[in-house]
Design a protein around this motif. Sequence first.
Motif, short mmCIF file in Angstrom:
data_model
loop_
_atom_site.label_atom_id
_atom_site.label_comp_id
_atom_site.label_asym_id
_atom_site.label_seq_id
_atom_site.Cartn_x
_atom_site.Cartn_y
_atom_site.Cartn_z
N TYR A 235 31.32 6.46 16.76
CA TYR A 235 31.98 5.18 16.99
C TYR A 235 32.48 5.14 18.41
CZ TYR A 235 31.92 5.35 11.94
OH TYR A 235 31.51 5.46 10.64
N GLY A 236 32.41 3.96 19.01
CA GLY A 236 32.89 3.88 20.37
C GLY A 236 33.52 2.54 20.66
N ILE A 237 34.43 2.55 21.63
CA ILE A 237 34.97 1.29 22.13
C ILE A 237 34.69 1.24 23.62
CG2 ILE A 237 37.07 -0.03 22.65
CD1 ILE A 237 38.23 0.83 20.03
N GLU B 36 44.55 0.45 27.88
CA GLU B 36 44.89 -0.62 26.95
C GLU B 36 44.59 -0.18 25.51
OE1 GLU B 36 42.62 -4.12 27.74
OE2 GLU B 36 43.68 -5.32 26.24
N LEU C 75 47.09 0.72 21.68
CA LEU C 75 46.79 -0.13 20.51
C LEU C 75 46.33 0.72 19.34
CD1 LEU C 75 44.85 -3.08 22.24
CD2 LEU C 75 47.08 -3.22 21.09
N TYR D 122 31.81 -0.69 19.62
CA TYR D 122 32.52 -1.96 19.58
C TYR D 122 32.82 -2.40 21.00
CZ TYR D 122 33.06 -0.40 14.79
OH TYR D 122 32.80 0.06 13.52
N ALA E 92 40.46 -6.10 23.05
CA ALA E 92 40.68 -4.69 22.73
C ALA E 92 41.26 -4.54 21.33
CB ALA E 92 41.60 -4.06 23.77
N ALA E 93 42.13 -5.49 20.94
CA ALA E 93 42.77 -5.41 19.63
C ALA E 93 41.72 -5.48 18.53
CB ALA E 93 43.79 -6.53 19.48
N ASN F 208 38.54 -4.61 18.77
CA ASN F 208 37.79 -3.34 18.77
C ASN F 208 38.57 -2.24 18.05
OD1 ASN F 208 35.67 -4.43 20.23
ND2 ASN F 208 36.58 -3.92 22.20
N VAL F 209 39.87 -2.21 18.34
CA VAL F 209 40.70 -1.18 17.72
C VAL F 209 40.75 -1.37 16.20
CG1 VAL F 209 43.09 -0.37 17.48
CG2 VAL F 209 42.07 -0.63 19.76
N LEU G 250 37.54 -0.11 14.81
CA LEU G 250 37.47 1.36 14.86
C LEU G 250 38.35 1.98 13.78
CD1 LEU G 250 36.61 4.05 16.16
CD2 LEU G 250 38.48 3.78 17.79
N THR G 251 39.55 1.41 13.61
CA THR G 251 40.45 1.97 12.60
C THR G 251 39.82 1.84 11.21
OG1 THR G 251 42.06 0.76 13.94
CG2 THR G 251 42.94 2.12 12.22
N SER H 197 36.65 1.85 10.59
CA SER H 197 35.58 2.86 10.51
C SER H 197 36.16 4.23 10.22
CB SER H 197 34.79 2.93 11.82
OG SER H 197 34.25 1.68 12.13
N LEU H 198 37.24 4.56 10.91
CA LEU H 198 37.85 5.88 10.70
C LEU H 198 38.36 6.01 9.28
CD1 LEU H 198 39.79 6.48 14.07
CD2 LEU H 198 37.64 7.52 13.32
N SER I 277 37.09 4.52 6.71
CA SER I 277 35.94 4.69 5.81
C SER I 277 35.41 6.12 5.85
CB SER I 277 34.82 3.70 6.16
OG SER I 277 34.18 4.10 7.35
N GLU I 278 35.67 6.83 6.95
CA GLU I 278 35.26 8.23 7.04
C GLU I 278 36.34 9.16 6.46
OE1 GLU I 278 32.47 9.59 8.43
OE2 GLU I 278 31.61 7.99 9.67
N LEU J 218 39.28 9.56 7.74
CA LEU J 218 39.93 10.28 8.83
C LEU J 218 41.30 9.72 9.20
CD1 LEU J 218 36.76 10.95 11.00
CD2 LEU J 218 38.25 12.70 10.01
N CYS J 219 41.70 8.65 8.57
CA CYS J 219 43.06 8.18 8.82
C CYS J 219 43.59 7.43 7.60
CB CYS J 219 43.11 7.26 10.04
SG CYS J 219 42.23 5.72 9.85
#
Lengths: 307, 259
Positions: free
Chosen positions: A288-290, A296, A300, B237, B242-243, B245-246, B249-250, B252-253, B255-256, B258-259
Motif C-alpha cells: 500500500y502506498g500514499i 502532511e 493525519l 492511493y 491527503a485525508a 488517502n489516509v 490506507l487505514t 487497508s491496514l 483489513s490486513e 494491522l491496526c
Amino acid sequence: MAGIFIFSEDSALAKQLLTPALELKASLAQPITAITLSESDAEELAKLGADKVVVLTGGTWAEGFAEAIYSQISKAEGSILLVGGTLRGKHVAAYVAAKLNAGMTTDAKALKIANGKLLATRVLYAGLAVCEEEVALPAVATIRARTFLAPAPAPAAGVVETQSAEADSRITISEVIPTGDKGVDITAATKLVAVGRGFRRKEDLKLAEDLAGVLKAELACTRGIAEDEHWLPIERYIGISGQTVKPELYVAAGLSGQVQHMVGCRESKVIVAINTDERAPIFEAADYGIVGDMYEVLPLLTAALRK
Amino acid sequence: MPKCLVCYKWTLDEQDIKIKPEDLSLDSSRAKGKISDFDRNAVEEAALIVEKEGGAVEVLSYGTAAVKLSLKDVLSRGAEKAHWIADPSAENADAAVTANVLAAAIRKLGPYDLILCGEGSSDLFNQQTAPRLAALLGLPCLSFVQKLTVEGSTVTATRKLEDCQETATVSGPVVISVLSEINKPRIPTLKQVLGAAKKPNEEIKIADLGLKPEDLQPKALRQSVKGFVMQRRNVVYKESSAAENVAKLTASLASEGLC
Ligand SMILES: Cc1cc2nc3c(=O)[nH]c(=O)nc-3n(C[C@H](O)[C@H](O)[C@H](O)COP(=O)(O)OP(=O)(O)OC[C@H]3O[C@@H](n4cnc5c(N)ncnc54)[C@H](O)[C@@H]3O)c2cc1C
C-alpha cells in the motif's frame, strides 16, 4: 579432508550456526568442531550438537585469532568453515579463506552439499538478483544472525577442550566504545516505521516517532540517516550492509526504496510507502502506498490510527 | 610520507541493470561502468592522507578489458599513477582469484605503506578483499574503518562494528578497508579531469605475475543468477486530498489486521 568447523564471537550466532552445520554433517558424515573464544559458550555448543568444542584463549580481539583458527582447520584438513556474519566474523572468515586458498560465500541464506561441493544461496547486486554459488571444498561461508534458529539439544554432548593461541600482536586496541541503544533489537520488532532522507531535520523524526507510538512499532532507517546524518544509531539501519528484518508491517516514510535498502526488509509481510515521488521504486515494493508529502500524511495517519 | 596503493573495482552500475520479466534473467546491456562506490572513498582517503602527510597515491585494478574505461576517472580523483590488469579471467573471478592477482601485482609493484580497499564492491559485496590481501601478503589488516590517521609509520583507525567503535593502532605497512562514511569523494574539477589524461598508467600482464593456473581458477562459481521479484499488492492511493488517502490506507491496514 574431514571436519565441519564453526566460529562466531557472538554467542547467539554461534549456536545458530550449528543448525546448518548439523545439516551438512548429515550429508558429509563429518564431525562438527565449534571454535569459540568464550569459555561460557563452550558447554552450550557441546550440548547443542558440536562433537568437539575448542576454546581458544590468549586474547579478546576476535580478528586477532584468524591465524589460530586457520591452523585448527588446516591441521584437521577441515572441509567446511561456517562463520557468523558479523563484521568481525567476515574479517576472520576472509583471512582464513585466503590462507586455505579456499572459496568463500558471503551472507549465505541456505546451504547444501551437491556434487561434492558446497552450494549456497546468496544475493548479488545488493539484492537485485539471487544466485546459487558453488564452492569447491574446502569452503568457507559467512551466515548472518537469525538466518537459522539454534538447534534443539543433541542426544549426547560433545567434548570441550581449551587451547592457548597466539593472537595477532601487531595490532593494539586502545579504545572500545559501545554504541547504540542497548536492549532495542529491531530485528525482533513486529512493526517498524522506517525513515529516509525525505526528512529534512532530525527534529522532524518526531513525526515518525509519533506514528511508531500508536502502532507500537520501532523506528528503523536507511543507511544515510544512520551513517551520514547520525540521527539514529547504526543498529537501526536496514539493508545489505545493515540489518535484515521480517516484521508484520514495514512503513517506509520518505525513503526511495533502493535495492540496497529493500534487500533488508523485503520479506516483511506488509510494506507501506509514503513518498512524494510517484515514480520512487518503493511503490513497486509496497503493498500500500500514499503519494504525498509525509509532513502532511504522517500526522493525519497517526491521528487516524489513534482513534 | 606514506606510499599508498588503492585497489579498486570497475563494476556495472546496478541502477541500470533490468530484470527481464520473461525469464528473470538480468539485462545489463544498458548498464554503464562505474568505480565501485566504496572504492571511491578509498581513493579519496588516500588522496586526503597524502595531501596532509606527503607521499604518493597509486591505484591498481584487475578487471576485464573494460577496466581501461576507469583510468581517466580514477586518475582525476587524486591518484598519480594507475596500474591495471585486463584479463578475461576477471569475468568469473571470485574473491580468491581477485586477491591472488592483486597480491601478486602488489609484490611486484610494492612495497607500499598503506594498501586501501573499499569495504565491499557494489556488485558482489563479498567484503573479502582486504583481509584476503593481508593474509596473502603477511600484513596486518584493519577492516571497516570509519576514521584514519597516519603519523609517520603509525596508523590509527577507528573501526565501526555492529555494537561498538573500536580504535586500533598498528605500525605500517597495513591493509585497510574503508566504510563510506569515512569521507565524501570529490567530484573531480575540470582541471583534475584534464590533468588525468597526462598522468601515467601502466598495464601489467597477468602472465608476468608468476601465478600458477590454479591461482586463477575460481573456487566459488555463480550459477543460476535470477532477478529477484517481489509479489506485492502495489495499491497506491494518490488522491489530491491527503485525508482521503489516509482514510483508505487505514481501511487497508485494518483489513490486513494491522491496526
Ligand atoms: C554498496 C552499497 C551498500 C549500501 N547499503 C545500504 C544499506 O544497507 N541500507 C541502505 O538503506 N542503503 C544502503 N546503500 C545506499 C542506497 O543505495 C541508497 O542510497 C539509500 O538507501 C537511499 O536512502 P534514502 O531512501 O533515505 O534516500 P533517498 O534515496 O534520497 O530518498 C529520499 C526519498 O524521500 C522522498 N521524499 C522527499 N521529501 C519527501 C516528503 N516531504 N514526503 C515524502 N517523501 C519525500 C523522495 O522522493 C525520495 O524518494 C548502499 C549503497 C551502496 C553503494
